[in-house]
Motif scaffolding. Structure first.
Motif, PDB file in Angstrom:
ATOM      1  N   VAL A 127      -1.994   1.408   7.272  1.00 20.63           N
ATOM      2  CA  VAL A 127      -2.620   2.442   8.108  1.00 20.63           C
ATOM      3  C   VAL A 127      -1.669   3.618   8.317  1.00 20.63           C
ATOM      4  O   VAL A 127      -2.061   4.781   8.166  1.00 20.63           O
ATOM      5  CB  VAL A 127      -3.084   1.845   9.452  1.00 20.63           C
ATOM      6  N   ILE A 128      -0.410   3.317   8.652  1.00 21.01           N
ATOM      7  CA  ILE A 128       0.571   4.394   8.860  1.00 21.01           C
ATOM      8  C   ILE A 128       0.760   5.205   7.588  1.00 21.01           C
ATOM      9  O   ILE A 128       0.793   6.435   7.616  1.00 21.01           O
ATOM     10  CB  ILE A 128       1.910   3.816   9.366  1.00 21.01           C
ATOM     11  N   GLU A 129       0.875   4.515   6.462  1.00 25.11           N
ATOM     12  CA  GLU A 129       1.058   5.234   5.202  1.00 25.11           C
ATOM     13  C   GLU A 129      -0.182   6.056   4.860  1.00 25.11           C
ATOM     14  O   GLU A 129      -0.081   7.158   4.345  1.00 25.11           O
ATOM     15  CB  GLU A 129       1.384   4.257   4.066  1.00 25.11           C
ATOM     16  N   GLY A 130      -1.369   5.526   5.175  1.00 22.74           N
ATOM     17  CA  GLY A 130      -2.598   6.288   4.949  1.00 22.74           C
ATOM     18  C   GLY A 130      -2.639   7.559   5.770  1.00 22.74           C
ATOM     19  O   GLY A 130      -3.106   8.604   5.301  1.00 22.74           O
ATOM     20  N   ILE A 131      -2.135   7.498   6.988  1.00 18.53           N
ATOM     21  CA  ILE A 131      -2.077   8.680   7.857  1.00 18.53           C
ATOM     22  C   ILE A 131      -1.009   9.654   7.383  1.00 18.53           C
ATOM     23  O   ILE A 131      -1.219  10.869   7.355  1.00 18.53           O
ATOM     24  CB  ILE A 131      -1.810   8.254   9.318  1.00 18.53           C
TER      25      ILE A 131
ATOM     26  N   VAL B 185      -6.447  -2.680   1.347  1.00 24.46           N
ATOM     27  CA  VAL B 185      -5.284  -3.459   1.801  1.00 24.46           C
ATOM     28  C   VAL B 185      -5.616  -4.198   3.091  1.00 24.46           C
ATOM     29  O   VAL B 185      -5.283  -5.376   3.246  1.00 24.46           O
ATOM     30  CB  VAL B 185      -4.045  -2.553   1.966  1.00 24.46           C
ATOM     31  N   VAL B 186      -6.296  -3.535   4.024  1.00 22.07           N
ATOM     32  CA  VAL B 186      -6.636  -4.166   5.306  1.00 22.07           C
ATOM     33  C   VAL B 186      -7.557  -5.369   5.083  1.00 22.07           C
ATOM     34  O   VAL B 186      -7.387  -6.415   5.698  1.00 22.07           O
ATOM     35  CB  VAL B 186      -7.270  -3.137   6.266  1.00 22.07           C
ATOM     36  N   VAL B 187      -8.508  -5.233   4.178  1.00 22.97           N
ATOM     37  CA  VAL B 187      -9.434  -6.335   3.909  1.00 22.97           C
ATOM     38  C   VAL B 187      -8.738  -7.477   3.172  1.00 22.97           C
ATOM     39  O   VAL B 187      -9.024  -8.644   3.434  1.00 22.97           O
ATOM     40  CB  VAL B 187     -10.649  -5.824   3.100  1.00 22.97           C
ATOM     41  N   LEU B 188      -7.817  -7.161   2.293  1.00 26.51           N
ATOM     42  CA  LEU B 188      -7.176  -8.195   1.478  1.00 26.51           C
ATOM     43  C   LEU B 188      -5.921  -8.806   2.094  1.00 26.51           C
ATOM     44  O   LEU B 188      -5.502  -9.892   1.685  1.00 26.51           O
ATOM     45  CB  LEU B 188      -6.836  -7.638   0.093  1.00 26.51           C
ATOM     46  N   ALA B 189      -5.335  -8.170   3.071  1.00 26.99           N
ATOM     47  CA  ALA B 189      -4.111  -8.696   3.689  1.00 26.99           C
ATOM     48  C   ALA B 189      -4.275 -10.125   4.213  1.00 26.99           C
ATOM     49  O   ALA B 189      -3.353 -10.938   4.069  1.00 26.99           O
ATOM     50  CB  ALA B 189      -3.627  -7.760   4.795  1.00 26.99           C
ATOM     51  N   PRO B 190      -5.415 -10.486   4.809  1.00 31.42           N
ATOM     52  CA  PRO B 190      -5.543 -11.867   5.289  1.00 31.42           C
ATOM     53  C   PRO B 190      -5.482 -12.933   4.192  1.00 31.42           C
ATOM     54  O   PRO B 190      -5.304 -14.106   4.506  1.00 31.42           O
ATOM     55  CB  PRO B 190      -6.909 -11.868   5.991  1.00 31.42           C
ATOM     56  N   THR B 191      -5.575 -12.552   2.928  1.00 37.11           N
ATOM     57  CA  THR B 191      -5.413 -13.551   1.869  1.00 37.11           C
ATOM     58  C   THR B 191      -4.029 -14.197   1.950  1.00 37.11           C
ATOM     59  O   THR B 191      -3.845 -15.318   1.478  1.00 37.11           O
ATOM     60  CB  THR B 191      -5.621 -12.951   0.462  1.00 37.11           C
ATOM     61  N   LEU B 192      -3.091 -13.497   2.554  1.00 38.38           N
ATOM     62  CA  LEU B 192      -1.747 -14.059   2.710  1.00 38.38           C
ATOM     63  C   LEU B 192      -1.743 -15.304   3.589  1.00 38.38           C
ATOM     64  O   LEU B 192      -0.874 -16.156   3.448  1.00 38.38           O
ATOM     65  CB  LEU B 192      -0.807 -13.001   3.303  1.00 38.38           C
TER      66      LEU B 192
ATOM     67  N   VAL C 157       0.964 -10.343   8.034  1.00 43.44           N
ATOM     68  CA  VAL C 157      -0.330  -9.672   7.872  1.00 43.44           C
ATOM     69  C   VAL C 157      -0.396  -8.455   8.783  1.00 43.44           C
ATOM     70  O   VAL C 157      -0.824  -7.374   8.363  1.00 43.44           O
ATOM     71  CB  VAL C 157      -1.499 -10.650   8.140  1.00 43.44           C
ATOM     72  N   GLY C 158       0.028  -8.596  10.028  1.00 46.26           N
ATOM     73  CA  GLY C 158       0.009  -7.473  10.963  1.00 46.26           C
ATOM     74  C   GLY C 158       0.884  -6.315  10.515  1.00 46.26           C
ATOM     75  O   GLY C 158       0.478  -5.145  10.593  1.00 46.26           O
ATOM     76  N   VAL C 159       2.076  -6.632  10.043  1.00 48.30           N
ATOM     77  CA  VAL C 159       2.985  -5.585   9.553  1.00 48.30           C
ATOM     78  C   VAL C 159       2.386  -4.901   8.329  1.00 48.30           C
ATOM     79  O   VAL C 159       2.438  -3.671   8.200  1.00 48.30           O
ATOM     80  CB  VAL C 159       4.384  -6.181   9.245  1.00 48.30           C
TER      81      VAL C 159
ATOM     82  N   LEU D   8      -0.592   3.027  -2.487  1.00 50.19           N
ATOM     83  CA  LEU D   8       0.128   2.780  -1.257  1.00 50.19           C
ATOM     84  C   LEU D   8       1.103   1.608  -1.408  1.00 50.19           C
ATOM     85  O   LEU D   8       0.790   0.597  -2.033  1.00 50.19           O
ATOM     86  CB  LEU D   8      -0.846   2.509  -0.116  1.00 50.19           C
ATOM     87  N   ALA D   9       2.265   1.757  -0.826  1.00 47.70           N
ATOM     88  CA  ALA D   9       3.304   0.730  -0.923  1.00 47.70           C
ATOM     89  C   ALA D   9       2.854  -0.587  -0.299  1.00 47.70           C
ATOM     90  O   ALA D   9       3.362  -1.639  -0.646  1.00 47.70           O
ATOM     91  CB  ALA D   9       4.582   1.222  -0.258  1.00 47.70           C
ATOM     92  N   ALA D  10       1.885  -0.520   0.602  1.00 46.51           N
ATOM     93  CA  ALA D  10       1.410  -1.738   1.253  1.00 46.51           C
ATOM     94  C   ALA D  10       0.749  -2.696   0.260  1.00 46.51           C
ATOM     95  O   ALA D  10       0.514  -3.847   0.589  1.00 46.51           O
ATOM     96  CB  ALA D  10       0.448  -1.401   2.384  1.00 46.51           C
ATOM     97  N   GLY D  11       0.467  -2.256  -0.953  1.00 47.08           N
ATOM     98  CA  GLY D  11      -0.068  -3.131  -1.987  1.00 47.08           C
ATOM     99  C   GLY D  11       0.929  -4.207  -2.407  1.00 47.08           C
ATOM    100  O   GLY D  11       0.629  -5.035  -3.263  1.00 47.08           O
ATOM    101  N   VAL D  12       2.096  -4.225  -1.771  1.00 46.87           N
ATOM    102  CA  VAL D  12       3.131  -5.208  -2.077  1.00 46.87           C
ATOM    103  C   VAL D  12       2.655  -6.636  -1.798  1.00 46.87           C
ATOM    104  O   VAL D  12       3.227  -7.592  -2.312  1.00 46.87           O
ATOM    105  CB  VAL D  12       4.432  -4.876  -1.305  1.00 46.87           C
TER     106      VAL D  12
END
Length: 137
Positions: A35-39, A54-61, A27-29, A92-96
Motif C-alpha cells: 500500500v505504501i509503495e502504491g501511494i 499483492v493484498v489479495v495474495l499475501a495471505p497465501t503466506l 502478511v501485515g508488513v 512493486l517490491a512487495a511481490g517478494v
C-alpha cells in the motif's frame, strides 16, 4: 531417470511448523509495504491493480507450510493477471512474497510438489521473460 524418480517419490517433511504470530506480522508488513509503495510510486502503471493483487495474495503466506504447492499455484497464476491486463509483471517490491512461497515449496513440499511447482514457477518466469503472456502493445 532414476534421479528424477527419486525426487518425484520423495515424501513431504514430517510435521511442518504451525502458523505462528510472525506469519501474521509478515502478511501485515507485506500488505503495508504494498500500500505504501502504491501511494509513493505514482509512476508505476496500474499500480492499484498491482497493490490489490499483492493484498489479495499475501495471505497465501499463512498456508505456505501446510499447502506449499497450492499456495504457489494460486500466487503465481493469480499474479499473472496484472501481467496480462497491463502487459507487464508486478513492479512493486512487495511481490517478494513469491520468493517466500517458492522457498516454502522446496522446504515443505513433497517431491511431486517440488517438481510440479518448480515447473509452474519456471513457466511463469519464462512467459514473463519472453512476453508471450502479455498483450503486444
Amino acid at each position: 531417470m532414476s534421479a528424477i524418480r527419486s525426487v518425484w517419490d520423495e515424501p513431504r517433511p514430517a510435521d511442518p511448523p504451525a502458523r505462528a504470530w510472525w506469519d501474521w506480522v509478515m502478511v501485515g508488513v507485506l500488505v503495508g509495504a504494498a500500500v505504501i509503495e502504491g501511494i509513493a510510486r505514482p509512476d508505476v502503471p496500474g499500480r492499484w491493480l498491482q497493490v490489490a493483487t499483492v493484498v489479495v495474495l499475501a495471505p497465501t503466506l499463512l498456508w505456505r507450510r501446510a499447502h506449499p504447492l497450492l499456495m504457489v499455484a494460486m500466487a503465481f497464476v493469480a499474479s499473472g493477471i496484472p501481467a496480462v491486463l497491463l502487459g507487464r509483471e508486478l513492479d512493486l517490491a512487495a511481490g517478494v512474497f513469491q520468493l517466500v512461497l517458492a522457498y516454502a515449496l522446496f522446504r515443505w513440499g513433497s517431491g511431486r510438489a517440488m517438481v510440479l511447482g518448480g515447473a509452474l514457477i519456471l513457466a511463469k518466469r519464462r512467459c514473463a521473460a519472453t512476453s508471450r503472456c502479455t498483450p503486444r502493445g
